[in-house]
Enzyme design. Sequence first.
Site, PDB file in Angstrom:
ATOM      1  N   TYR A  94      -5.419  -3.222   4.939  1.00 30.47           N
ATOM      2  CA  TYR A  94      -4.856  -2.156   4.098  1.00 30.47           C
ATOM      3  C   TYR A  94      -3.490  -1.697   4.596  1.00 30.47           C
ATOM      4  CZ  TYR A  94      -9.862  -2.095   2.989  1.00 30.47           C
ATOM      5  OH  TYR A  94     -11.149  -2.459   2.669  1.00 30.47           O
ATOM      6  N   HIS A  95      -2.625  -2.673   4.871  1.00 29.24           N
ATOM      7  CA  HIS A  95      -1.270  -2.366   5.327  1.00 29.24           C
ATOM      8  C   HIS A  95      -0.212  -3.009   4.416  1.00 29.24           C
ATOM      9  CE1 HIS A  95      -3.161  -2.181   9.648  1.00 29.24           C
ATOM     10  NE2 HIS A  95      -3.497  -1.132   8.907  1.00 29.24           N
TER      11      HIS A  95
END
Length: 553
Positions: free
Chosen positions: A468-469
């Site tokens: 989730y970057h």
Amino acid sequence: MEADYVIIGAGSAGCALAYRLSENGKHSVIVIEYGGTDAGPLIQMPAALSYPMNMSHYDWGYKSEPEPHLNGRELATPRGKVIGGSSSINGMVYVRGHALDFDHWEASGAAGWAYKDVLPYYKRMENWRSGGHGGDKTWRGRKGPLHVSRGPRTNPLFKAFVDAGSQAGYQVTLDYNGEKQEGFGPMEQTVYKGRRWSAANAYLRTALKRDNCTLISGLARKIVIEDGRALGVEIDQRGSVQVIKARKEVVVAASSINSPKLLMLSGIGPAAHLKEHGIEVVADRPGVGQNLQDHLEIYLQMAASKPVTLYKYWNLISKALIGAKWLFTKNGLGASNQFESAAFVRSKKGVQYPDIQYHFLPIAVRYDGKVAAEGHGFQAHTGPMRSASRGSVTLRSADPKDAPKILFNYMSKPEDWADFRTAIRLTREIFAQKAFVPFVKHEIQPGADLQSDEQLDEFLMEHVESAYHPCGTCKMGASDDPMAVVDPECRVIGVDGLRVADSSIFPRITNGNLNGPSIMTGEKAADHILGNGMLSQSNAKAWVHPDWENQQR
């Protein structure tokens, strides 16, 4: 409905921008946010982190398009739809990034964003207390709004992980956010007095107490541009379309997914793509929505031979007791994200600085809250930091309510597969060290029988998940770079009075979790916007392994 500065998005960067732009009292600020309140224990209790990122109330609910190199899997791409943005639904892990990440930014055209330039902003934003755990005071900020802390690390597995790294010949670091990122050591979290210290808690709440800062709820439809200048933002408020006017500038801080979407809806982006959707071209910027990057990871899970893991609390009664204790005292297991030991290592000799990250967790559990069938276990989240794969965010339609098309193009390079196999094998070696002998029963995932390259590749294809970057979709670079979207002062190239300041402007993804660098971007962008001059450069020199060309550890 008018202000000097209009900020789109109350996320990590947007909250910092609101705080700094309103700080001197001379400028009025309006922040537009579509999401609702962040009140309530599911967001504010650190240990409840798996809940908000799986709730449509707080999350935009994005998914990637079928990923061609991962058997057509559609990977979850959560983004915060709430006050605080993704800092209100993330894992609260705090990582600045490596010094050489930012030096690479500058070398690639983002002049003034080298480590010597950004370190003073990290120090300005931090309120860091080592809590007696050691660490590097001279490299850290002590008076900023963003409280950074460490978990208590009382579980013996946290120590075992660091000891095992040392036994395997790796460096140990007391502070990966200080001089020396490389090595095994304590992990840091944006938690303060037992609460999630999101950008909303750190920045926005203080800003909104000022007379010159206002929060408005609405969905940003497009930026209003006339004669090449941004004049305001068109928003949808419960079916009614309004325009919020910006006397000075509009600042887009809507995330690496929604910022490029909004630019394209406003006529800024690849001309051919905009025309496909009937959007009038204001500025032909082919880089808008391109250069999408992310970190992928797997969990290497071990079954535990002793009941020392958090699994003993994985029942309704224990969870209720932990929650009740947290509600009344703000301490106990509920007051930590449980990511309390970490590591950054280099995958092979000849790699100058770490390219593999570890989050260690004393339970075998997925982000969606499902525990391993084995019961007691623990895991290391690991994956490469600098994949060469690049994806894109494009419009599905010209309707602002439609989710964009997100294609990460994960694992599209042969070296991605080689790097991941290396990460798995290095992790197995760490779990085989003497420090883990009292705790290891056997490997749950991938499973000790999966050893060959082909077996590991098959496992990876089915099990890699996003960390989730996402970032990079409005790349910052030199104004003559055809793929740059913003210049080094965050100004959109080709449109006046418009800036982008969030993780979308990162030229290349940084080491580790992106919440810290996103907040730093908001902090630094505010000084560019105000034109006050930048903070003085730092002379600090980060540690790089003296024999990195010949040694892996």
